[in-house]
Design a protein around this motif. Structure first.
Motif, short mmCIF file in Angstrom:
data_model
loop_
_atom_site.label_atom_id
_atom_site.label_comp_id
_atom_site.label_asym_id
_atom_site.label_seq_id
_atom_site.Cartn_x
_atom_site.Cartn_y
_atom_site.Cartn_z
N HIS A 190 -8.06 -15.93 -10.99
CA HIS A 190 -8.00 -14.76 -11.86
C HIS A 190 -6.60 -14.18 -11.77
CE1 HIS A 190 -12.36 -14.79 -12.12
NE2 HIS A 190 -12.33 -15.10 -10.85
N GLN A 191 -6.16 -13.67 -12.89
CA GLN A 191 -4.84 -13.06 -12.89
C GLN A 191 -4.91 -11.66 -12.31
OE1 GLN A 191 -1.85 -14.42 -13.85
NE2 GLN A 191 -3.07 -16.27 -13.81
N PRO A 192 -4.05 -11.34 -11.36
CA PRO A 192 -4.07 -9.98 -10.83
C PRO A 192 -3.62 -8.97 -11.89
CG PRO A 192 -2.30 -11.26 -9.85
CD PRO A 192 -3.08 -12.18 -10.70
N ALA A 193 -4.21 -7.78 -11.79
CA ALA A 193 -3.88 -6.76 -12.78
C ALA A 193 -2.44 -6.28 -12.58
CB ALA A 193 -4.83 -5.58 -12.64
N CYS A 214 -11.30 5.68 -3.35
CA CYS A 214 -9.95 5.11 -3.22
C CYS A 214 -9.04 5.42 -4.40
CB CYS A 214 -10.06 3.60 -3.05
SG CYS A 214 -10.99 3.18 -1.61
N THR A 215 -7.76 5.47 -4.10
CA THR A 215 -6.76 5.63 -5.16
C THR A 215 -6.30 4.25 -5.63
OG1 THR A 215 -5.01 5.74 -3.52
CG2 THR A 215 -5.94 7.83 -4.27
N HIS A 216 -6.35 3.29 -4.72
CA HIS A 216 -5.92 1.93 -5.04
C HIS A 216 -6.95 0.94 -4.51
CE1 HIS A 216 -2.25 4.21 -5.41
NE2 HIS A 216 -1.68 3.20 -6.06
N ILE A 217 -6.92 -0.24 -5.04
CA ILE A 217 -7.92 -1.22 -4.59
C ILE A 217 -7.33 -2.63 -4.57
CG2 ILE A 217 -8.93 -1.65 -6.88
CD1 ILE A 217 -11.69 -1.50 -5.36
N GLY A 218 -7.81 -3.41 -3.64
CA GLY A 218 -7.46 -4.83 -3.59
C GLY A 218 -8.75 -5.62 -3.49
N VAL A 219 -8.90 -6.63 -4.30
CA VAL A 219 -10.12 -7.44 -4.28
C VAL A 219 -9.81 -8.79 -3.67
CG1 VAL A 219 -12.02 -8.37 -5.64
CG2 VAL A 219 -10.88 -6.28 -6.38
N ILE A 241 0.86 -1.18 0.00
CA ILE A 241 0.00 0.00 0.00
C ILE A 241 0.90 1.24 0.00
CG2 ILE A 241 -1.75 1.30 1.28
CD1 ILE A 241 -2.75 -1.42 2.34
N GLU A 242 0.70 2.08 -0.99
CA GLU A 242 1.56 3.25 -1.14
C GLU A 242 1.30 4.29 -0.06
OE1 GLU A 242 1.52 5.04 -5.02
OE2 GLU A 242 1.90 3.11 -5.98
N ARG A 243 2.36 4.97 0.29
CA ARG A 243 2.27 6.06 1.27
C ARG A 243 1.31 7.14 0.76
NH1 ARG A 243 6.35 6.63 4.92
NH2 ARG A 243 7.54 5.12 3.72
N GLY A 244 0.41 7.58 1.61
CA GLY A 244 -0.50 8.67 1.26
C GLY A 244 -1.66 8.28 0.37
N SER A 245 -1.83 6.96 0.16
CA SER A 245 -2.94 6.53 -0.70
C SER A 245 -4.16 6.16 0.13
CB SER A 245 -2.50 5.32 -1.54
OG SER A 245 -2.20 4.24 -0.70
N ILE A 246 -5.28 6.03 -0.55
CA ILE A 246 -6.47 5.45 0.09
C ILE A 246 -6.66 4.10 -0.58
CG2 ILE A 246 -8.90 5.67 0.65
CD1 ILE A 246 -8.74 8.63 0.43
N PRO A 293 -3.89 0.21 -8.92
CA PRO A 293 -4.52 1.53 -8.88
C PRO A 293 -5.98 1.42 -9.31
CG PRO A 293 -2.40 1.64 -9.99
CD PRO A 293 -2.70 0.19 -9.80
N MET A 294 -6.83 2.21 -8.70
CA MET A 294 -8.28 2.11 -8.93
C MET A 294 -8.61 2.25 -10.42
SD MET A 294 -10.81 1.71 -6.98
CE MET A 294 -12.54 1.69 -7.01
N ALA A 295 -8.00 3.23 -11.06
CA ALA A 295 -8.32 3.48 -12.47
C ALA A 295 -7.98 2.26 -13.33
CB ALA A 295 -7.55 4.70 -12.96
N GLU A 296 -6.86 1.63 -13.06
CA GLU A 296 -6.45 0.46 -13.85
C GLU A 296 -7.40 -0.72 -13.65
OE1 GLU A 296 -2.37 -0.79 -13.49
OE2 GLU A 296 -1.67 1.30 -13.61
N VAL A 297 -7.76 -0.93 -12.40
CA VAL A 297 -8.65 -2.06 -12.08
C VAL A 297 -10.03 -1.84 -12.71
CG1 VAL A 297 -9.84 -3.28 -10.22
CG2 VAL A 297 -7.42 -2.71 -9.98
#
Lengths: 278, 319
Positions: free
Chosen positions: B314-317, B203-208, B28-33, B219-223
């Motif tokens: 499933h393959q992770p992005a 969120c800026t990032h996401i994990g499923v 999880i990146e510093r300063g991210s949600i 990153p949220m946009a990529e997912v």
């Protein structure tokens, strides 16, 4: 001086509600009411004849001492058995252990807060002993010993209570367990000794079990009576003449209390080794 | 200084024979949600509780700011503010006393807590409730007070387990604004939820995660781009359903195919209507079809289908 924040919070919560004052009020009402009844019945029996006031004072002191001991011993499980289990029940436990408070800080803070209520009860009852002093027959030293006995019994029993509170997650189970243990220590040890005393024809080989009985502490107040009873029960088999039975009892109970506090602190630690579930 | 504030490597948590968290790794990146999304029982809470030092691991490693959380849990607790999914409050305390207690318990000086508490209450919109008893607060206010409590010792990391559960829409929006503000202030925020839409706006990032396994991280946009334009199709075959599923997985545009309890096949498909028609025609020439329909293209629905099935990978992005 930094006061344990948990102690400060517990005291604030306890003293904020009517419950603590209600407890003190009821406690004094029961203690004072029975003391008055005791005095009245003694006075009625004596009528207008000569009355030894110092003997009356002494009897009243002993009566109050036993009554106060019984009341405190009855109150302690209720006060301590919910200390940790109630945190689980109201879902505040995780937030508490997530702080910088160590498991020992948590146990010590909770225990001190509960003991402060007991201390308050003992303190509030002192004016009743003023009446005893008015009648005579009792020295201030004996009152000091009684207070020490009550505090010792409260500390030891509280340690058992908080241990059970950490073992049982449900407050009701912890309270029941705590009362069962208290009854076993006071009544159970006496009962077992009574049974073996009749079985073995005026001798109880189980007399060392009485070391666990908090009533043994009264040997400090009435050494002769207690020693006679012990000699009778053990047929003089008690080995240490240089260490009173009650002193050994204090040592044994302190060791058990320390073990109980250690278990309580261990159970409070969420990352303890061997924890099965989360 | 590494950009990863939280690093989870091969984390495993077992309860007897049950695996709650199955060898997951992510950063999880510093300063991210970071949004942690998955159905109930997916392993979100268990993972958060391990990071919050409330639960021991079976295996693996978790580091915050490069330091293992298991070596010195007490030091770790200084760095995190944790808000559980279910929590209680001390009802007979006033709001200010509540913060004072937790601030001091978190190791702050009493005078410092007294100084910072008004600003915290201001941040969560409870400035006028400082003297109110906790039991007189609404559900949303209690939630915000718990957030203020998590912030009272100014931790760089916030772990929020389903913070919006039970909140009305207005309170959810308010909470979202507060969390955005906290990110702006430099906090790294991990927020779990089983509602993707809630996280996608924040969120800026996401994990499923589902079934204890991490399916996607990035990153949220990529997912989200992975699922853009996807349609959920339902196909009924009279026989050889498993063979049909495997065949579908080989077809262009089919991202996923799973057998449902009803015996139909659910397909995540990224093609337009003419492509769907071709797929239907090709499937009909090989299998006895009795049913074919597009059930929707709801992002949430597709996501839940992906995370709901534990039998296929499933393959992770991205990492």
């Amino acid at each position: 001086m930094n006061i344990n924040p948990l102690l400060a919070k517990e005291l604030r919560l306890r003293m904020r509600t009517w419950r603590s004052f209600g407890t003190v009020f009821l406690y004094l009402l029961v203690l004072g009411g029975f003391a008055l009844l005791f005095f009245a019945s003694f006075h009625l029996r004596a009528g207008w004849s000569y009355m030894d006031l110092s003997q009356l004072g002494r009897n009243l002191f002993n009566f109050l001492a036993m009554l106060q001991f019984a009341l405190i011993f009855f109150l302690v499980p209720g006060l301590t058995a919910t200390l940790i289990s109630s945190e689980h029940e109201r879902q505040t436990f995780d937030l508490l252990v997530c702080t910088q408070l160590t498991p020992f800080n948590i146990v010590a803070g909770k225990l001190t807060a509960a003991l402060s209520v007991i201390f308050l009860l003992i303190l509030a009852s002192l004016p009743l002993y003023g009446f005893v002093f008015l009648l005579g027959g009792v020295s201030p030293g004996e009152l000091a010993v009684l207070i020490a006995i009550l505090l010792l019994a409260a500390v030891i029993n509280s340690s058992f209570g908080i241990m059970l509170s950490s073992v049982f997650r449900k407050p009701a189970a912890a309270v029941i367990g705590s009362y069962v243990l208290s009854l076993a220590l006071v009544g159970g040890t006496l009962l077992l000794n009574g049974l073996t005393y009749s079985l073995f024809h005026n001798y109880s080989p189980l007399y060392p079990l009485l070391l666990l009985n908090p009533l043994v502490l009264f040997e400090w107040l009435h050494p002769q009576i207690a020693r006679d009873a012990l000699n009778h029960l053990s047929r003089g088999a008690y080995p240490w003449r240089w260490l009173s039975f009650w002193q050994v009892s204090v040592l044994v109970n302190f060791a058990l209390a320390a073990a109980s506090l250690y278990i309580a602190a261990w159970k409070v630690n969420p990352l303890r080794a061997g924890k099965k579930s989360g | 200084m590494s950009s990863a504030m939280i690093s989870v490597k091969n984390l495993l948590k077992r309860y007897g024979g049950f695996t709650a968290v199955d060898n997951i790794s992510f950063e999880i990146e510093r300063g991210s949600i970071f949004g942690f999304v998955g159905p109930n029982g997916a392993g979100k809470t268990t993972t958060l509780r391990i990071i919050a030092t409330l639960l021991s691991k079976t295996a693996g490693e978790v580091a915050i700011d490069g330091r293992s959380i298991f070596e010195n849990p007490r030091e770790t607790r200084k760095m995190i503010g944790y808000m559980p999914d279910f929590f209680g409050l001390y009802d007979d305390l006033r709001v200010s006393e509540y913060l004072q207690f937790y601030g001091e318990a978190a190791g702050c000086r009493a005078i410092d807590v007294r100084r910072t508490a008004p600003a915290l209450l201001e941040l969560v919109g409870l400035a006028d409730k400082s003297g109110a008893f906790v039991n007189n607060l609404s559900r949303g206010m209690k939630q915000r007070l718990c957030l203020a409590r998590a912030l009272v010792h100014q931790p760089p990391v916030l772990l929020l387990d389903e913070p919006a559960s039970g909140l009305d829409p207005r309170a959810r929006v308010e909470l979202r604004h507060i969390l955005k503000e906290l990110q702006r202030m430099g906090h790294t925020i991990v927020i779990s939820s089983h509602i993707l839409a809630e996280l996608s706006q924040l969120c800026t990032h996401i994990g499923v995660i589902s079934g204890g396994r991490m399916h996607l991280v990035g990153p949220m946009a990529e997912v989200l781009a992975l699922f853009e334009g996807d349609t959920l199709l339902e196909m009924g075959v009279l026989e050889r359903a498993e063979e049909a599923r495997l065949w579908l997985l080989e077809q262009e545009g089919v991202k996923d195919a799973a057998l449902t309890n009803r015996g139909t096949l659910e397909i995540v498909y990224s093609g337009d209507k003419s492509a769907q028609a071709q797929l239907l025609s090709a499937a009909a020439s090989r299998f006895a079809l009795y049913h074919f329909t597009a059930t929707g293209n709801n992002l949430e629905e597709i996501f839940m289908k992906l995370t709901g099935e534990e039998n296929h990978e499933h393959q992770p992005a991205s990492g």
